[in-house]
Design an enzyme around this catalytic site. Structure first.
Site, PDB file in Angstrom:
ATOM      1  N   ASN A  88       0.802  -1.217   0.000  1.00 60.94           N
ATOM      2  CA  ASN A  88       0.000   0.000   0.000  1.00 60.94           C
ATOM      3  C   ASN A  88       0.839   1.273   0.000  1.00 60.94           C
ATOM      4  OD1 ASN A  88       0.253  -1.504   2.558  1.00 60.94           O
ATOM      5  ND2 ASN A  88      -0.371   0.422   3.494  1.00 60.94           N
ATOM      6  N   CYS A 131      -3.210   4.817   7.859  1.00 63.42           N
ATOM      7  CA  CYS A 131      -3.559   4.155   9.111  1.00 63.42           C
ATOM      8  C   CYS A 131      -2.527   4.446  10.182  1.00 63.42           C
ATOM      9  CB  CYS A 131      -3.648   2.647   8.906  1.00 63.42           C
ATOM     10  SG  CYS A 131      -4.532   2.213   7.436  1.00 63.42           S
ATOM     11  N   THR A 169     -26.494  -9.590   9.312  1.00 64.31           N
ATOM     12  CA  THR A 169     -27.301  -9.148   8.170  1.00 64.31           C
ATOM     13  C   THR A 169     -26.427  -8.398   7.165  1.00 64.31           C
ATOM     14  OG1 THR A 169     -29.219  -9.016   9.591  1.00 64.31           O
ATOM     15  CG2 THR A 169     -29.347  -7.811   7.510  1.00 64.31           C
ATOM     16  N   GLY A 196     -13.724  -2.823  -0.491  1.00 70.73           N
ATOM     17  CA  GLY A 196     -14.494  -2.008  -1.421  1.00 70.73           C
ATOM     18  C   GLY A 196     -13.948  -0.604  -1.620  1.00 70.73           C
ATOM     19  N   GLN A 203      -4.808  -3.785  -2.282  1.00 69.18           N
ATOM     20  CA  GLN A 203      -4.328  -2.745  -3.200  1.00 69.18           C
ATOM     21  C   GLN A 203      -4.178  -3.239  -4.634  1.00 69.18           C
ATOM     22  OE1 GLN A 203      -4.081   0.377  -2.515  1.00 69.18           O
ATOM     23  NE2 GLN A 203      -4.097   0.383  -0.270  1.00 69.18           N
TER      24      GLN A 203
HETATM   25  N1  PLP Z   1      -4.570  -4.291   3.493  1.00 74.69           N
HETATM   26  C1  PLP Z   1      -4.018  -3.311   2.763  1.00 74.69           C
HETATM   27  C2  PLP Z   1      -2.860  -3.624   1.869  1.00 74.69           C
HETATM   28  C3  PLP Z   1      -4.528  -2.007   2.851  1.00 74.69           C
HETATM   29  O1  PLP Z   1      -3.974  -1.040   2.123  1.00 74.69           O
HETATM   30  C4  PLP Z   1      -5.623  -1.757   3.713  1.00 74.69           C
HETATM   31  C5  PLP Z   1      -6.127  -0.385   3.880  1.00 74.69           C
HETATM   32  O2  PLP Z   1      -5.418   0.587   3.719  1.00 74.69           O
HETATM   33  C6  PLP Z   1      -6.168  -2.833   4.429  1.00 74.69           C
HETATM   34  C7  PLP Z   1      -5.617  -4.085   4.297  1.00 74.69           C
HETATM   35  C8  PLP Z   1      -7.342  -2.643   5.321  1.00 74.69           C
HETATM   36  O3  PLP Z   1      -8.522  -2.559   4.568  1.00 74.69           O
HETATM   37  P1  PLP Z   1      -9.853  -1.965   5.251  1.00 74.69           P
HETATM   38  O4  PLP Z   1      -9.640  -0.499   5.390  1.00 74.69           O
HETATM   39  O5  PLP Z   1     -10.951  -2.291   4.303  1.00 74.69           O
HETATM   40  O6  PLP Z   1      -9.989  -2.659   6.547  1.00 74.69           O
END
Ligand code: PLP
Length: 390
Positions: free
Chosen positions: A154, A328, A240, A203, A182
């Site tokens: 990412n 994140c 659900t 999504g 990604q």
């Molecule tokens: N894995 C990767 C490589 C990501 O880039 C991300 C989000 O940035 C995630 C997992 C997590 O996905 P989500 O935000 O849908 O939990």
């Protein structure tokens, strides 16, 4: 430029207008519960089936192999815990140091989370973010329950040789999971021809809404649901269904299949123009990650001797959106674990900016960013006590 110049598509993407359009009725007239016995609910259930077919078509698998979840993170956890449950006598997991926290934090803390003495090998990466294939093979052994390696990173966009890695795991009777959050929609994936047991996607990285994800579970792969509850998703994911988002995700997959060629030609050309322009105009700027084995939309560049957060704030004055490290982990002043694993020096890791484009970006936007960035970096370097001069 008054409008937002959004180059942070690896953090999240805008919902495509076509996706929003197909979702809207599920917030008003089509509000039935897909599990209900009446026709009103049943038609909603059929929309979920259609979405499942659209997703399966993008991934090259059977619709029955698709489980809708709430996000990529849930899919990652479900896959890894399934792999451990299916192999109760095995105590070893293989992953990498550059995984998203959704996988990294889980794998590194398995003993605490499971009260079981798991051992995890987090594979090293080279200076350009690649995994040594021989080291990968050496890590696999009779005690390995599951491998979890991301398809594309990412932060740098580096793409890993997942087909070959999955094949090697299969040959040794080891389960294989890939976090393809990604990768899906940006590079072709044909699961029918691969040895992958589990694949996660999300999504909101491909123009569907946040809060919906997918777990692909290969037919015949032992599976343990993550949550206990109702029989939704054929007993594989209780709760659900988030119908509107599932319908939206189906449409987003259909669009992604149509736009994959554009992603790999026009978007890639825009990314290259941006990248080459920044590297040539701004002294002491360095590309992070392998240049060739990379997603078409991502460019991670370090501007030495300046702080990524300060760069982002200055970019924000012009409504230019990008990321320093992963969204994140921003909020922490630690440099990105991905760049640290690659051995990027401190002075460069701190000043790294990730630009991630999408089919909605234009050449005008790239020109605008190229026009603004050199002055932003120069201004910050003038204030930097560490700047030794170009
Ligand atoms: N894995 C990767 C490589 C990501 O880039 C991300 C989000 O940035 C995630 C997992 C997590 O996905 P989500 O935000 O849908 O939990």
């Amino acid at each position: 430029m008054d409008k937002v110049v959004y180059m942070d598509n690896n953090a999240t993407t805008r919902v495509a207008p076509e996706v929003l359009e197909v979702m809207t009725p599920y917030f008003s007239e089509l509000y039935g519960n897909p599990s209900s016995m009446h026709t009103f609910g049943g038609q909603v259930g059929r929309s979920i089936d259609t979405a499942r077919e659209q997703v399966a078509s993008l991934l090259g698998c059977d619709p029955s192999e698709i489980v809708f979840t709430s996000c990529g993170t849930e899919s990652d956890s479900t896959a890894i815990f399934s792999g451990l449950r299916a192999n109760p006598d095995k105590r070893h997991v293989v992953s990498s140091r550059v995984e998203h926290p959704a996988v990294k934090n889980l794998c590194e803390n398995l003993p605490a989370r499971t009260s079981t003495s798991y051992r995890t090998t987090m594979l090293k990466v080279s200076g350009d973010g690649l995994i040594d294939f021989d080291e990968y093979l050496e890590a696999l052994n009779d005690d390995t329950a599951i491998v979890s390696i991301m398809w594309a990173n990412n932060e740098t966009g580096v793409v890993y040789p997942i087909p070959e890695m999955a094949k090697a795991a299969k040959e040794r009777g080891i389960m294989f999971h890939t976090d393809a959050v990604q990768a899906v929609g940006k590079i072709p994936i044909n699961l029918n021809q691969l040895d992958i047991d589990f694949l996660s996607m999300s999504g909101h990285k491909l123009h569907a809404p946040k809060g919906v994800g997918i777990l692909y579970v290969r037919r015949g792969t032992p599976f343990a649901p993550f949550m206990a509850g109702g029989h939704q998703e054929h007993g594989r994911r209780a709760g659900t269904e988030n119908v509107a988002s599932i319908v939206g995700l189906g449409k987003a997959c259909e669009l992604a299949a149509q736009k994959m060629a554009e992603e790999n030609s026009r978007v890639k050309a825009l990314r290259d123009k941006l990248e080459n322009g920044l590297l040539s105009r701004i002294p002491r700027s360095i590309l992070n990650g392998n240049k060739e084995q990379r997603l078409p939309n991502t460019s991670n560049i370090s501007f030495e001797f300046v702080e990524g957060e300060a760069i982002l704030l200055h970019m924000n004055r012009y409504n230019i959106c990008a990321s320093s490290g992963s969204a994140c982990t921003s909020g922490s002043l630690e440099p990105s674990h991905v760049l640290r694993a690659m051995g990027v020096p401190f002075t460069a890791a701190h000043g790294s900016i990730r630009f991630s484009l999408s089919v909605y970006n234009t050449e005008e936007e790239v020109d605008f960013v190229l026009d603004k960035m050199p002055a932003i970096i120069a201004e910050l370097r003038e204030l930097s006590p560490f700047w030794p001069g170009a």
